[in-house]
Scaffold this motif. Structure first.
Motif, PDB file in Angstrom:
ATOM      1  N   ASP A 189      45.525  -9.848  19.468  1.00  0.00           N
ATOM      2  CA  ASP A 189      46.553  -9.806  20.505  1.00  0.00           C
ATOM      3  C   ASP A 189      47.063 -11.208  20.800  1.00  0.00           C
ATOM      4  OD1 ASP A 189      46.556  -7.005  21.224  1.00  0.00           O
ATOM      5  OD2 ASP A 189      44.587  -7.334  22.123  1.00  0.00           O
TER       6      ASP A 189
ATOM      7  N   THR B 276      52.610 -11.440  21.728  1.00  0.00           N
ATOM      8  CA  THR B 276      51.573 -12.469  21.635  1.00  0.00           C
ATOM      9  C   THR B 276      51.866 -13.618  22.578  1.00  0.00           C
ATOM     10  OG1 THR B 276      51.090 -11.961  19.315  1.00  0.00           O
ATOM     11  CG2 THR B 276      50.460 -14.136  20.098  1.00  0.00           C
TER      12      THR B 276
ATOM     13  N   THR C  84      50.639  -5.768  23.605  1.00  0.00           N
ATOM     14  CA  THR C  84      49.459  -6.466  24.105  1.00  0.00           C
ATOM     15  C   THR C  84      49.193  -6.032  25.534  1.00  0.00           C
ATOM     16  OG1 THR C  84      50.892  -8.348  24.667  1.00  0.00           O
ATOM     17  CG2 THR C  84      49.687  -8.466  22.587  1.00  0.00           C
TER      18      THR C  84
END
Length: 622
Positions: free
Chosen positions: A393, A431, A123
């Motif tokens: 994400d 995440t 991410t």
């Protein structure tokens, strides 16, 4: 006697939480010595729609009062897996399943969850350790700049801060056609304020041309709404924001359009041939008609919001193609998208959307609106795969919000711990580092009202419209909001301030939670408190990607640790009295070199201000 199993303890599960594809995780159970299995115990693991896999466990250690049995699993498939343990003793089969979120229990309970995500799932770093600020564009700041080509049918209000229109017309429809005039230039003028507040990312509710003030009924994806400014004005906002170290995320509304749009054109506002106007329209196949032209699928049955067929090739190309909507706004400076009603976007469309955004720039972000645990979410009969590496994400973290609000209002601290740790266990670490953590949004009443005022769930809009907190209610709501924000800022993820929360702005549910920012009438003490939270957060390297575990709670104080080279141990007090906690070394027996960081710590005692927080720094012994 040690537990049979504990999924949060590395002595039982060698990797906490979700694991990467092709990573090997060791699972161990502890059986009392008087339990002598007929055969070696087994780890039973499966994915939805696939058969169970039985993995034999072997005796790996003998401890004082128990035997340890272990098995390793190499995660070959990205998916949400479920597991339990089983053994037979004296011909009777026994099961070890989950109770209390993470504890093993004999013969009854739920399945444990193991999320396996793509090995190359990452991410964007720009959001990690930062602070987000959500802006409802019409209500944040009005620059006074004259805008051209304003569509007809709008009521331009001059009473900044007035109550938004909410009453239906004679047909029962609320048109949401009153505008207070917040615009891009207004936001740009407040960038110094946002920088001083500690903001590193702005999330804008929809900016595309639309004919209601919320702008969730898109009329033209390729144009900014004229009352906000031009597309070039948006580019300038992003460029100026970058100078302050602030990125800008847009709200993407791709499950439906407006009926009053260039694509549907129900009210003949545009000179395009919309789907409503002719079956020969280039947009006709974007929609699902069952009785042309007035019978069509609409979002929650609201006929001004016709649903689109997201997987229609022409629509997908229009949104996700190289010349499409996503790339266009990214090219103007947007840092990514928050996706409205992600539950209603099909998997294939989300796959294509991620490929498009990451194809433009892998450091652009995709955040989904999901109200539940997004790792195991089912929507419309489909098991969603938002967080396995090919779609989102991050998500809006509603579970944290409910846990925080419940705790500061007097709820059981264990419920907060379990709620937070369940999400952290189920979500991939990439995440968790960019979760959107909030206590208010445009879809729910403001936290200060929820914390200090009456419950509005069963109240009418007439009741909510002019309902303001009494001085006592405001003081209560403000104090509890401080405790809530301390949790919001220091739990894993990224705190998201809903514009005006930091200034004491009130509001029950939509549209009263969307009042104008109270420039000139701010609660400056609350603003200063928010600045201090941001400064403290920024100075802690553990806030960027540190893990979490809870170490202590009493009647009013909860204590958790964010991990790093030196751990940050955070004490939050939800009460109106100073909390004094002695014998800290006893509570933190697995730490050494304990030092004060923020707040009072002296002589092995921590003091926590009413509704406040104290942070100490220490080295974990392991």
């Amino acid at each position: 006697m040690k537990p049979i199993y504990d999924s949060w303890d590395l002595n039982y599960k060698s990797i906490f939480g979700a694991i990467k594809q092709n990573q090997t995780c060791r699972f161990s159970i502890r059986l009392a010595k008087d339990i002598q299995p007929d055969f070696p115990p087994v780890l039973v693991l499966f994915r939805t729609g696939f058969k169970e896999r039985f993995i034999t466990m072997h005796k790996t250690a003998e401890e004082e009062d128990c035997n340890v049995y272990s098995a390793e699993y190499n995660a070959r498939y990205t998916d949400v897996h479920y597991y339990y343990f089983s053994y037979t003793c004296g011909g009777t089969r026994h099961y070890i399943k989950k109770i209390n979120c993470h504890e093993g229990n004999l013969d009854h309970g739920d399945l444990f969850q193991l999320t396996v995500y793509s090995a190359d799932y990452e991410t964007p770093d720009f959001l990690k350790g930062g602070v987000m600020y959500q802006i409802f564009p019409d209500r944040f700041c009005k620059s006074g700049k004259v805008h051209e080509n304003i569509p007809y049918g709008r009521v331009i209000r001059e009473d900044w801060g007035g109550t938004p229109y909410y009453k239906p017309d004679e047909n029962g429809h609320v048109w949401n056609n009153d505008y207070f005039g917040g615009d891009f230039a207004g936001i740009q003028s407040k960038l110094p304020y946002l920088k001083d507040l500690g903001v590193t990312c702005i999330y804008l509710n929809p900016i595309f041309e639309s004919h209601e003030n919320h702008r969730y009924n898109t009329a033209n994806y390729m144009n900014a709404d004229p009352l906000l400014g031009t597309n070039e004005d948006f580019r300038e906002l992003c460029s100026e924001a970058e100078k302050y170290g602030i990125s800008v995320i847009l709200d993407g509304v791709f499950s439906h359009t407006g009926a009053d749009s260039i694509y549907f054109n129900k009210f003949n506002r545009y000179d395009t041939v919309g789907a409503y106007n002719s079956k020969e329209s280039p947009y006709y196949n974007w929609y699902s008609f069952f009785d042309y032209p007035n019978g069509y699928e609409a979002w929650w049955g609201i006929d001004t919001l016709p649903n689109v067929c997201e997987n229609n090739e022409q629509y997908t190309e229009y949104i996700c193609g190289e010349e499409g909507v996503l790339h266009y706004w990214l090219s103007l400076g947007a840092a990514g998208y928050r996706l409205d009603v992600a539950d209603e976007l099909p998997d294939l469309f989300l796959d294509n959307l991620r490929k498009s955004v990451k194809g433009f720039d892998k450091d652009k972000i995709v955040i989904g609106e999901v109200w539940e645990d997004a790792s195991n979410k089912e929507a419309y009969g489909i098991k969603r795969r938002y967080l396995l590496g090919g779609q989102l994400d991050s998500v809006m973290n509603y579970p944290f919000r409910e846990a925080i609000i419940t705790f500061v209002k007097g709820g059981n601290p264990k419920w907060l711990e379990n709620s937070v740790m369940t999400i952290i266990e189920n979500y991939p670490k990439p995440t968790a580092d960019v979760l959107m953590n909030f206590v208010s949004t445009h879809d729910i009443e403001r936290a200060i009202n929820r914390l200090g005022g009456e419950n509005c769930d069963d109240k009418s809009k007439d009741w909510m419209a002019e309902r303001y907190l009494t001085p006592d209610e405001y003081a209560k709501g403000k104090n509890l909001l401080k405790a809530a924000m301390a949790l919001q800022f220091f739990l894993p993820g990224v705190p998201s301030i809903y514009y005006g929360d930091e200034a004491g702005l009130q509001g029950y549910k939509d549209p009263f939670n969307r009042r104008c920012y109270p420039w000139g009438n701010e609660d400056t003490e609350l603003i200063e408190y928010t600045k201090k939270l941001s400064e403290t957060r920024k100075s802690l390297d553990t806030m960027t990607s540190g893990g979490i575990y809870f170490v202590y709670s009493d009647e009013n104080v909860i204590v958790f640790t964010r991990t790093g080279k030196r751990d940050s141990i955070i004490f939050v007090n939800r009460s109106g009295n100073e909390a004094v906690i002695g014998n800290i070394s006893g509570i933190l027996s697995r730490f050494e070199d304990i030092r004060p960081f923020c707040g009072e710590y002296c002589d092995n005692t921590v003091k926590v201000a009413p509704y406040g927080y104290t942070i100490i720094s220490a080295k974990f012994l392991g």
